[in-house]
Design an enzyme around this catalytic site. Structure first.
Site, PDB file in Angstrom:
ATOM      1  CE  LYS A  22       2.309   2.313  -2.042  1.00  0.00           C
ATOM      2  NZ  LYS A  22       2.133   1.473  -0.947  1.00  0.00           N
ATOM      3  CG  ASN A  23       0.777  -1.379  -2.688  1.00  0.00           C
ATOM      4  OD1 ASN A  23       1.577  -0.855  -2.209  1.00  0.00           O
ATOM      5  ND2 ASN A  23      -0.694  -1.532  -2.528  1.00  0.00           N
ATOM      6  CB  CYS A 126      -2.318   2.669   9.782  1.00  0.00           C
ATOM      7  SG  CYS A 126      -3.074   2.481   8.313  1.00  0.00           S
ATOM      8  NE  ARG A 131      -3.473  -1.328   6.511  1.00  0.00           N
ATOM      9  CZ  ARG A 131      -2.731  -0.768   5.718  1.00  0.00           C
ATOM     10  NH1 ARG A 131      -2.143   0.349   5.720  1.00  0.00           N
ATOM     11  NH2 ARG A 131      -2.103  -1.652   4.723  1.00  0.00           N
ATOM     12  CG  ASP A 316      -4.847   0.264  -2.430  1.00  0.00           C
ATOM     13  OD1 ASP A 316      -5.112   0.552  -1.333  1.00  0.00           O
ATOM     14  OD2 ASP A 316      -3.839  -0.397  -2.592  1.00  0.00           O
ATOM     15  NE  ARG A 408       3.897   6.134   2.426  1.00  0.00           N
ATOM     16  CZ  ARG A 408       2.745   5.422   2.870  1.00  0.00           C
ATOM     17  NH1 ARG A 408       2.050   5.863   3.403  1.00  0.00           N
ATOM     18  NH2 ARG A 408       2.829   4.149   2.833  1.00  0.00           N
TER      19      ARG A 408
HETATM   20  C1  EPZ Z   1      -2.252  -4.334   1.116  1.00  0.00           C
HETATM   21  O1  EPZ Z   1      -2.102  -3.845   2.516  1.00  0.00           O
HETATM   22  C2  EPZ Z   1      -1.686  -3.109   0.396  1.00  0.00           C
HETATM   23  N1  EPZ Z   1      -0.348  -2.620   0.624  1.00  0.00           N
HETATM   24  C3  EPZ Z   1      -2.632  -1.847   0.714  1.00  0.00           C
HETATM   25  O2  EPZ Z   1      -2.383  -0.655  -0.224  1.00  0.00           O
HETATM   26  C4  EPZ Z   1      -4.167  -2.294   0.156  1.00  0.00           C
HETATM   27  O3  EPZ Z   1      -5.025  -1.203   0.640  1.00  0.00           O
HETATM   28  C5  EPZ Z   1      -4.473  -3.697   0.989  1.00  0.00           C
HETATM   29  O4  EPZ Z   1      -3.270  -4.617   0.594  1.00  0.00           O
HETATM   30  C6  EPZ Z   1      -5.717  -4.139   0.403  1.00  0.00           C
HETATM   31  O5  EPZ Z   1      -5.582  -4.420  -1.039  1.00  0.00           O
HETATM   32  C7  EPZ Z   1       0.668  -2.971   0.260  1.00  0.00           C
HETATM   33  O6  EPZ Z   1       0.568  -3.886  -0.472  1.00  0.00           O
HETATM   34  C8  EPZ Z   1       2.128  -2.431   0.671  1.00  0.00           C
HETATM   35  P1  EPZ Z   1      -4.408  -6.679   4.042  1.00  0.00           P
HETATM   36  P2  EPZ Z   1      -2.260  -4.963   3.539  1.00  0.00           P
HETATM   37  O7  EPZ Z   1      -3.791  -7.443   4.814  1.00  0.00           O
HETATM   38  O8  EPZ Z   1      -1.602  -6.186   2.975  1.00  0.00           O
HETATM   39  C9  EPZ Z   1      -7.544  -6.990   7.865  1.00  0.00           C
HETATM   40  C10 EPZ Z   1      -1.841   1.565  -0.474  1.00  0.00           C
HETATM   41  O9  EPZ Z   1      -2.460   2.738  -0.360  1.00  0.00           O
HETATM   42  N2  EPZ Z   1      -6.223  -7.811   8.437  1.00  0.00           N
HETATM   43  O10 EPZ Z   1      -5.014  -7.202   2.657  1.00  0.00           O
HETATM   44  O11 EPZ Z   1      -1.796  -4.304   4.818  1.00  0.00           O
HETATM   45  C11 EPZ Z   1      -7.188  -5.617   7.404  1.00  0.00           C
HETATM   46  O12 EPZ Z   1      -7.163  -4.731   8.696  1.00  0.00           O
HETATM   47  C12 EPZ Z   1      -1.849   0.622   0.660  1.00  0.00           C
HETATM   48  O13 EPZ Z   1      -0.978   1.142  -1.255  1.00  0.00           O
HETATM   49  C13 EPZ Z   1      -6.323  -8.349   9.499  1.00  0.00           C
HETATM   50  O14 EPZ Z   1      -7.634  -8.228  10.266  1.00  0.00           O
HETATM   51  O15 EPZ Z   1      -3.832  -5.247   3.630  1.00  0.00           O
HETATM   52  C14 EPZ Z   1      -8.059  -5.235   6.302  1.00  0.00           C
HETATM   53  O16 EPZ Z   1      -9.391  -5.030   6.790  1.00  0.00           O
HETATM   54  C15 EPZ Z   1      -2.743   1.086   1.687  1.00  0.00           C
HETATM   55  N3  EPZ Z   1      -5.563  -8.756  10.151  1.00  0.00           N
HETATM   56  C16 EPZ Z   1      -7.959  -6.709   5.478  1.00  0.00           C
HETATM   57  O17 EPZ Z   1      -7.532  -7.551   6.394  1.00  0.00           O
HETATM   58  C17 EPZ Z   1      -4.186  -9.064   9.664  1.00  0.00           C
HETATM   59  O18 EPZ Z   1      -3.515  -9.755  10.201  1.00  0.00           O
HETATM   60  C18 EPZ Z   1      -7.194  -6.562   4.343  1.00  0.00           C
HETATM   61  O19 EPZ Z   1      -5.665  -6.164   4.581  1.00  0.00           O
HETATM   62  C19 EPZ Z   1      -4.057  -8.560   8.146  1.00  0.00           C
HETATM   63  C20 EPZ Z   1      -5.345  -7.827   7.740  1.00  0.00           C
END
Ligand code: EPZ
Length: 431
Positions: A22-23, A126, A131, A316, A408
């Site tokens: 999915k991701n 969320c 996030r 995840d 999902r």
């Molecule tokens: C991706 O989310 C995945 N989603 C998530 O999977 C996964 O848990 C996550 O990466 C971490 O591996 C998809 O790929 C669609 P991040 P993403 O940006 O990209 C912080 C699932 O269950 N952050 O790597 O949104 C954030 O809050 C989902 O399939 C900021 O602070 O995650 C987090 O603490 C859930 N500012 C950390 O970075 C930003 O602008 C990592 O988030 C962006 C992120």
């Protein structure tokens, strides 16, 4: 609303085909906005998030079609989707759609890079934490975009096009790296991304962008260099297998005991989680067919884990591993370092009898717990599937509500488990 009924206590034996990730599929689909030519994606999982993203892309003018089955293909082959963004008719992504799927915020990058502007709703709250998108916006600013926030919308502009720059992420972000890759591919000049996410799904996007004509080096490392090009073309791309689905079923087998081949799974995508399972006493055998997971009779050792960006233990899989550790022969400690509020499953696992104590971002899990069936529900898809795993080992019947979370992210979950001997069924249309 559908529910899933599970009667626990059955061993799992047989074959589970692993779907496309999915991701990986979601950012690949979004990348179709970068070109006026057709993009064909194979091995796309049948998931509600994929359907929703097709609608969101349709709103921008993307013609999306799902091809019929071809000779030799089975229900497990994944779908082939063609996406054609010949004309982008709208550069606005409205709240009603973006709020339903956070990843759709990433359309900001291709719209801005190709059209010079994008107006995309902030994704909002969320279930797994606040996030924010500040790092995604920082990346676009480094490429010369002007960013304004107005009435809940991000208005990004680069009327003369984006230009290459240095993007140094203070924290590893998967979405930030996807956005930076897509935007930089069509920027003038060279972009360097430092502290880039090394997740396999990021590499999959980069490889597809290269097929489209992008010039990218350093794939799979934390320093990626992109030489911008003036246009990108179409491509054919196979979505890589889902490492989170793989890890989830591996934990289900570890939980119930049994012997299952996870067909098409790639061990290089989840070394860390497989290593943890081996430490717990689970047999992991890798072959050309996939990964075979076996636990016969022997107990489970407790293992402490800490979630980390790739190649570390994935956030995840944290909820699923917690379910597993309730059955270990001792206590374990689970430290969530990626999201600040990703323990929503703890209370629901407790309804099944789990004994878990929370202290900030650490969960202490008591082993040797007797689990008993109960009605449960969860607020995100990984939390939901952790309840399914617990229910497979619980005595009696569990009803998992809010099945739409599972739909999902897990293709044909109940069918895959049923075929391996689980007593599981979907109850349609009931409350
Ligand atoms: C991706 O989310 C995945 N989603 C998530 O999977 C996964 O848990 C996550 O990466 C971490 O591996 C998809 O790929 C669609 P991040 P993403 O940006 O990209 C912080 C699932 O269950 N952050 O790597 O949104 C954030 O809050 C989902 O399939 C900021 O602070 O995650 C987090 O603490 C859930 N500012 C950390 O970075 C930003 O602008 C990592 O988030 C962006 C992120």
């Amino acid at each position: 609303m559908d529910r899933i009924r599970i009667s626990g206590g059955r061993r799992l034996e047989g074959f589970i085909p692993i779907s496309g990730a999915k991701n990986a599929a979601l950012p690949l689909m979004i990348a179709s906005l970068l070109t006026s030519e057709t993009m064909t994606l194979h091995n796309v999982p049948r998931l509600s998030d994929v359907r929703l993203l097709m609608r969101i892309l349709g709103n921008h003018g993307v013609d999306a079609a799902i091809s019929g089955k071809r000779i030799g293909q089975s229900d497990e082959s994944g779908e082939t989707i063609t996406l054609s963004a010949r004309d982008i008719v709208d550069t606005t992504a409205p709240y009603e759609l973006v709020s339903r799927m956070r990843a759709s915020f990433w359309v900001v990058a291709p719209l801005l890079a190709r059209m010079g502007e994008a107006r995309v709703s902030l994704p909002g709250g969320c279930a797994i934490g606040t996030r924010p998108v500040d790092l995604l916006l920082m990346a676009l600013e480094k490429l010369g975009a002007s960013i304004e926030i107005d009435s809940g919308y991000v208005i990004a502009k680069a009327p003369k096009g984006l230009r290459g720059g240095l993007i140094d992420f203070p924290k590893v972000t998967v979405g930030g790296t996807h956005v930076a890759l897509m935007a930089a591919s069509l920027a003038h000049g060279t972009t360097e991304i430092h502290n880039a996410a090394r997740e396999p799904e990021v590499a999959d996007l980069a490889e597809c962008l290269i097929k489209m004509g992008a010039r990218i080096e350093g794939i799979g490392t934390s320093r990626i260099v992109i030489e911008g090009v003036s246009r990108l073309g179409g491509a054919h791309h196979h979505v890589l297998p889902d490492r989170i689905e793989t890890g989830t079923y591996a934990m289900a087998v570890a939980m119930t005991g049994g012997d299952v081949m996870l067909g098409g799974a790639r061990s290089d995508l989840l070394q860390s989680a497989l290593g943890v399972l081996q430490q717990a006493g689970v047999e992991v055998l890798t072959s050309d067919l996939g990964i075979r997971i076996r636990r016969n009779g022997n107990g489970l050792m407790p293992v402490d884990i800490e979630t980390q960006p790739f190649p570390g233990f994935p956030t995840d899989l944290q909820a699923q591993f917690m379910a597993l550790m309730t059955r270990a022969d001792g206590n374990s400690r689970i430290h969530e370092t990626i999201f600040e509020n990703r323990f929503m499953h703890v209370q629901e696992l407790a309804r099944l009898g789990a004994k878990i104590r929370l202290d900030g971002d650490v969960a202490y899990v008591e082993g040797r717990t007797r689990l008993t069936g109960a009605p449960v529900m969860a607020t995100d898809l990984r939390a939901s599937v952790s309840l399914v795993i617990a229910a497979l080992a619980a005595e009696g019947e569990t009803l998992v509500n809010r099945v739409y979370h599972l739909d999902r992210g897990f293709e044909a979950l109940e069918k895959k488990l049923f075929r391996c001997g689980a007593d599981i069924e979907r109850l349609s249309g009931e409350r």
